[in-house]
Write a protein that holds these residues in place. Structure first.
Motif, PDB file in Angstrom:
ATOM      1  N   GLY A 158       0.847  -1.181   0.000  1.00 48.55           N
ATOM      2  CA  GLY A 158       0.000   0.000   0.000  1.00 48.55           C
ATOM      3  C   GLY A 158       0.883   1.231   0.000  1.00 48.55           C
ATOM      4  N   PRO A 159       0.298   2.414  -0.218  1.00 49.82           N
ATOM      5  CA  PRO A 159       1.090   3.654  -0.234  1.00 49.82           C
ATOM      6  C   PRO A 159       1.597   4.001   1.161  1.00 49.82           C
ATOM      7  N   GLU A 160       2.559   4.914   1.221  1.00 50.92           N
ATOM      8  CA  GLU A 160       3.089   5.336   2.521  1.00 50.92           C
ATOM      9  C   GLU A 160       2.006   6.015   3.337  1.00 50.92           C
ATOM     10  N   GLN A 161       2.178   5.948   4.645  1.00 50.07           N
ATOM     11  CA  GLN A 161       1.252   6.564   5.592  1.00 50.07           C
ATOM     12  C   GLN A 161       2.053   7.431   6.552  1.00 50.07           C
ATOM     13  N   ALA A 162       1.380   8.343   7.225  1.00 52.40           N
ATOM     14  CA  ALA A 162       2.046   9.116   8.274  1.00 52.40           C
ATOM     15  C   ALA A 162       2.405   8.157   9.410  1.00 52.40           C
ATOM     16  N   ALA A 163       3.578   8.348   9.999  1.00 53.37           N
ATOM     17  CA  ALA A 163       3.994   7.523  11.128  1.00 53.37           C
ATOM     18  C   ALA A 163       3.030   7.743  12.291  1.00 53.37           C
ATOM     19  N   PRO A 164       2.722   6.694  13.043  1.00 59.13           N
ATOM     20  CA  PRO A 164       1.770   6.832  14.161  1.00 59.13           C
ATOM     21  C   PRO A 164       2.170   7.916  15.161  1.00 59.13           C
ATOM     22  N   GLU A 165       3.462   8.103  15.359  1.00 61.49           N
ATOM     23  CA  GLU A 165       3.932   9.117  16.311  1.00 61.49           C
ATOM     24  C   GLU A 165       3.967  10.511  15.691  1.00 61.49           C
ATOM     25  N   GLY A 166       3.671  10.611  14.381  1.00 61.32           N
ATOM     26  CA  GLY A 166       3.683  11.899  13.702  1.00 61.32           C
ATOM     27  C   GLY A 166       5.079  12.405  13.395  1.00 61.32           C
ATOM     28  N   ASN A 167       6.067  11.521  13.399  1.00 61.47           N
ATOM     29  CA  ASN A 167       7.451  11.954  13.207  1.00 61.47           C
ATOM     30  C   ASN A 167       8.032  11.508  11.875  1.00 61.47           C
ATOM     31  N   GLY A 168       7.199  11.252  10.882  1.00 61.98           N
ATOM     32  CA  GLY A 168       7.699  10.842   9.579  1.00 61.98           C
ATOM     33  C   GLY A 168       6.680  10.003   8.827  1.00 61.98           C
ATOM     34  N   TRP A 169       7.181   9.035   8.049  1.00 60.03           N
ATOM     35  CA  TRP A 169       6.330   8.229   7.193  1.00 60.03           C
ATOM     36  C   TRP A 169       6.728   6.764   7.287  1.00 60.03           C
ATOM     37  N   VAL A 170       5.769   5.884   7.052  1.00 64.02           N
ATOM     38  CA  VAL A 170       6.018   4.444   7.033  1.00 64.02           C
ATOM     39  C   VAL A 170       5.317   3.845   5.818  1.00 64.02           C
ATOM     40  N   GLN A 171       5.891   2.763   5.309  1.00 68.53           N
ATOM     41  CA  GLN A 171       5.254   2.055   4.204  1.00 68.53           C
ATOM     42  C   GLN A 171       5.408   0.561   4.441  1.00 68.53           C
ATOM     43  N   GLN A 172       4.273  -0.146   4.307  1.00 68.00           N
ATOM     44  CA  GLN A 172       4.234  -1.592   4.497  1.00 68.00           C
ATOM     45  C   GLN A 172       4.670  -2.291   3.220  1.00 68.00           C
ATOM     46  N   PHE A 173       5.439  -3.346   3.379  1.00 65.66           N
ATOM     47  CA  PHE A 173       5.861  -4.203   2.283  1.00 65.66           C
ATOM     48  C   PHE A 173       5.419  -5.623   2.603  1.00 65.66           C
ATOM     49  N   ALA A 174       5.504  -6.515   1.641  1.00 67.28           N
ATOM     50  CA  ALA A 174       5.036  -7.886   1.834  1.00 67.28           C
ATOM     51  C   ALA A 174       5.697  -8.562   3.027  1.00 67.28           C
ATOM     52  N   HIS A 175       6.962  -8.248   3.283  1.00 64.12           N
ATOM     53  CA  HIS A 175       7.691  -8.922   4.359  1.00 64.12           C
ATOM     54  C   HIS A 175       8.347  -7.948   5.333  1.00 64.12           C
ATOM     55  N   VAL A 177       8.567  -3.496   6.863  1.00 61.70           N
ATOM     56  CA  VAL A 177       8.190  -2.079   6.858  1.00 61.70           C
ATOM     57  C   VAL A 177       9.456  -1.244   6.661  1.00 61.70           C
ATOM     58  N   ILE A 178       9.323  -0.162   5.902  1.00 59.95           N
ATOM     59  CA  ILE A 178      10.377   0.853   5.842  1.00 59.95           C
ATOM     60  C   ILE A 178       9.786   2.139   6.396  1.00 59.95           C
ATOM     61  N   SER A 179      10.509   2.729   7.353  1.00 61.64           N
ATOM     62  CA  SER A 179      10.087   3.991   7.962  1.00 61.64           C
ATOM     63  C   SER A 179      11.129   5.057   7.673  1.00 61.64           C
ATOM     64  N   TRP A 180      10.684   6.263   7.473  1.00 59.71           N
ATOM     65  CA  TRP A 180      11.551   7.435   7.359  1.00 59.71           C
ATOM     66  C   TRP A 180      11.081   8.379   8.448  1.00 59.71           C
ATOM     67  N   VAL A 181      11.765   8.307   9.603  1.00 62.48           N
ATOM     68  CA  VAL A 181      11.294   8.997  10.802  1.00 62.48           C
ATOM     69  C   VAL A 181      12.452   9.709  11.488  1.00 62.48           C
ATOM     70  N   THR A 182      12.103  10.636  12.365  1.00 65.93           N
ATOM     71  CA  THR A 182      13.130  11.336  13.127  1.00 65.93           C
ATOM     72  C   THR A 182      13.594  10.462  14.283  1.00 65.93           C
ATOM     73  N   ASP A 183      14.897  10.532  14.566  1.00 64.98           N
ATOM     74  CA  ASP A 183      15.446   9.783  15.689  1.00 64.98           C
ATOM     75  C   ASP A 183      15.440  10.676  16.929  1.00 64.98           C
ATOM     76  N   ALA A 184      16.098  10.230  18.008  1.00 64.24           N
ATOM     77  CA  ALA A 184      16.115  10.978  19.267  1.00 64.24           C
ATOM     78  C   ALA A 184      16.754  12.356  19.116  1.00 64.24           C
ATOM     79  N   ASP A 185      17.657  12.504  18.131  1.00 65.11           N
ATOM     80  CA  ASP A 185      18.324  13.791  17.910  1.00 65.11           C
ATOM     81  C   ASP A 185      17.564  14.689  16.937  1.00 65.11           C
ATOM     82  N   GLY A 186      16.416  14.235  16.470  1.00 67.63           N
ATOM     83  CA  GLY A 186      15.629  15.028  15.531  1.00 67.63           C
ATOM     84  C   GLY A 186      16.054  14.879  14.086  1.00 67.63           C
ATOM     85  N   GLU A 187      16.995  13.960  13.809  1.00 66.91           N
ATOM     86  CA  GLU A 187      17.464  13.713  12.450  1.00 66.91           C
ATOM     87  C   GLU A 187      16.629  12.606  11.812  1.00 66.91           C
ATOM     88  N   PHE A 188      16.320  12.769  10.530  1.00 70.84           N
ATOM     89  CA  PHE A 188      15.584  11.732   9.822  1.00 70.84           C
ATOM     90  C   PHE A 188      16.514  10.584   9.451  1.00 70.84           C
TER      91      PHE A 188
END
Length: 195
Positions: A158-175, A177-188
């Motif tokens: 399916g298409p990417e979705q907003a991350a549940p925590e609101g800190n980036g995006w996630v996309q489900q794959f068959a096996h 997940v890939i997330s593009w989110v901020t870490d503890a330092d605020g870096e993606f």
């Protein structure tokens, strides 16, 4: 002859539905930009459902680049040349060209899965059972770097979705997940989780 005529009509209906939902997605994208809502995901899901609902029932393995199309295939122009694809895949990819332009390249694997690469790193995958699914930005870059069509995560479901925590995006794959989110330092950063 009747089969070709019916196939063309089904293809025309699928393309029209996909284009209509694509236009709706554009309008909803503008609305999302104004309201900050998560309307984009809903529009992308509608477009995916339209393409999946009208896809060709007889799966056809794509031909090699620049080969003659087999029955049920059509020629698709890319910046790298002409590729023969299943009619359903070609119709689904066509719905993305209005926004992203002509694909730079299209490749397929032995399973009949298709990967179309567009400008600015945007990609679309297609499979008979999933339809066409866009993958964009750093999630697309990460998925491609990990093997693309040969990635152990498989194709997106399916298409990417907003991350549940609101800190980036996630996309489900068959096996996984890939997330593009901020870490503890605020870096993606990209986070790949395999099931």
């Amino acid at each position: 002859m009747l089969k070709n005529t019916l196939s063309r009509r089904v293809l025309a209906v699928a393309a029209t539905a996909a284009l209509g939902f694509g236009l709706a997605a554009c309008a909803e994208t503008e609305k999302a930009a104004e309201t900050g809502g998560d309307v984009v995901s809903s529009a992308a899901e509608k477009a995916e459902e339209a393409v999946k609902g009208d896809k060709d029932k007889d799966a056809v393995e794509p031909s090699t680049p620049d080969s003659e199309p087999a029955e049920g295939e059509v020629q698709v122009e890319t910046e790298d040349g002409t590729v023969a694809l299943p009619a359903a895949a070609a119709a689904a990819l066509e719905s993305f060209t209005a926004e992203w332009g002509q694909p730079e390249s299209i490749e397929a694997n032995a399973l009949g899965q298709v990967l179309a690469k567009f400008q600015e790193g945007n990609i679309v995958t297609w499979a008979q059972e999933l339809g066409a699914i866009p993958v964009v930005g750093k999630i697309a870059e990460t998925w491609l770097d990990e093997g693309g069509l040969e990635n152990p995560l498989g194709l997106p479901t399916g298409p990417e979705q907003a991350a549940p925590e609101g800190n980036g995006w996630v996309q489900q794959f068959a096996h996984g997940v890939i997330s593009w989110v901020t870490d503890a330092d605020g870096e993606f950063t990209a986070v790949v989780e395999q099931n």
